[in-house]
Design an enzyme around this catalytic site. Structure first.
Site: not given
Length: 261
Positions: A101, A162, A188-189, A210-211
């Site tokens: 990645k 995040g 992301a986001g 993830n976050t």
């Protein structure tokens, strides 16, 4: 049966990719990965012990079963193509999969990816036999250039890493999806299962989260919620979602009932 996700000729049943940062412990991370149903797990190379010396208290790799998950090394932290390529080569030398990645973001405040360095690194790594999944701004032109360079997938951001703001780049991501002949993974986001649903219902091939998992009050239950959301959204997409209309259309038309025989 849902269609499998195909990346570089390899089939995956889950369309949810999971990151491994920010969890309160490696044990919580391990349990959340299990609950998510993911088959692809990203790990920042700067967090992994590549020395070959096992340390269960420090090494995140000891908590990720390589027989169950495809480990996707992540060049997060690299600010240039040169740094990213060096990290990828280091991972391969240490015996990790030659899947990468690719993340290159020189700005530590917004963490937005550098398009020029990302394209340059992709060209180098593809020539060296890596399967490259670049993280990019939602730029349709760059996405096509990366596809032409041999990227196995493109990973446009929904919003900054995040931020949990969801898909603020919907119009651009839609163009990338329409033009791409390789998988499009929204990365992301994504802060809620509904954000993942939106991406899959748009036609994205997968999402990476993830976050939203790691910082949840209960990461394991949140991981299961994302798993359910992704499955439902993909099933809806494959079933054929209705077109949006500018006016109402009766679900039980009366014209046939009122018309004389």
């Amino acid at each position: 049966m849902a269609e499998p996700l195909i990346i570089a000729g390899r089939a995956f049943s889950s369309r949810l990719l999971a990151g491994t940062g920010k969890f309160s412990s490696n044990e919580v991370m391990r349990d959340a990965l299990e609950a998510s149903g993911t088959e692809i797990v990203t790990v920042a190379l700067r967090r992994a012990n590549l020395s070959g010396v096992s340390d269960p208290f420090a090494n995140i790799l000891d908590f990720i079963d390589p027989q169950k998950y495809l480990l996707l090394p992540n060049t997060s932290g690299a600010a240039t193509a040169e740094e990213a390529v060096r990290l990828a080569r280091l991972a391969a030398t240490a015996g990790l999969p030659r899947w990468i990645k690719l993340e290159i973001h020189p700005d530590p405040h917004y963490l937005l990816p550098d398009p020029i360095e990302t394209l340059a690194a992709t060209e180098i790594l593809v020539k060296e036999g890596f399967v490259v999944l670049p993280y990019i701004n939602a730029d349709p032109v760059l996405a096509k250039r990366l596809e032409d360079a041999g990227a196995a997938a493109v990973m446009p951001l929904g919003s900054p890493i995040g931020s949990a703001r969801g898909i603020e780049t919907r119009a651009q991501v839609s163009i990338i999806i329409a033009q791409s002949s390789i998988p499009v993974i929204v990365d992301a986001g994504l802060g809620a299962p509904s954000h993942a649903c939106e991406a899959l219902e748009m036609g994205a091939d997968a999402v990476l989260v993830n976050t939203a998992l790691a910082t949840a009050g209960d990461p394991v239950r949140m991981a299961h919620a994302f798993r359910s959301a992704v499955h439902a959204a993909r099933e809806a997409y494959e079933s054929g979602l209705p077109s949006r209309l500018d006016r109402a259309v009766a679900t039980s038309p009366l014209d046939a009932f009122l018309s004389p025989n």
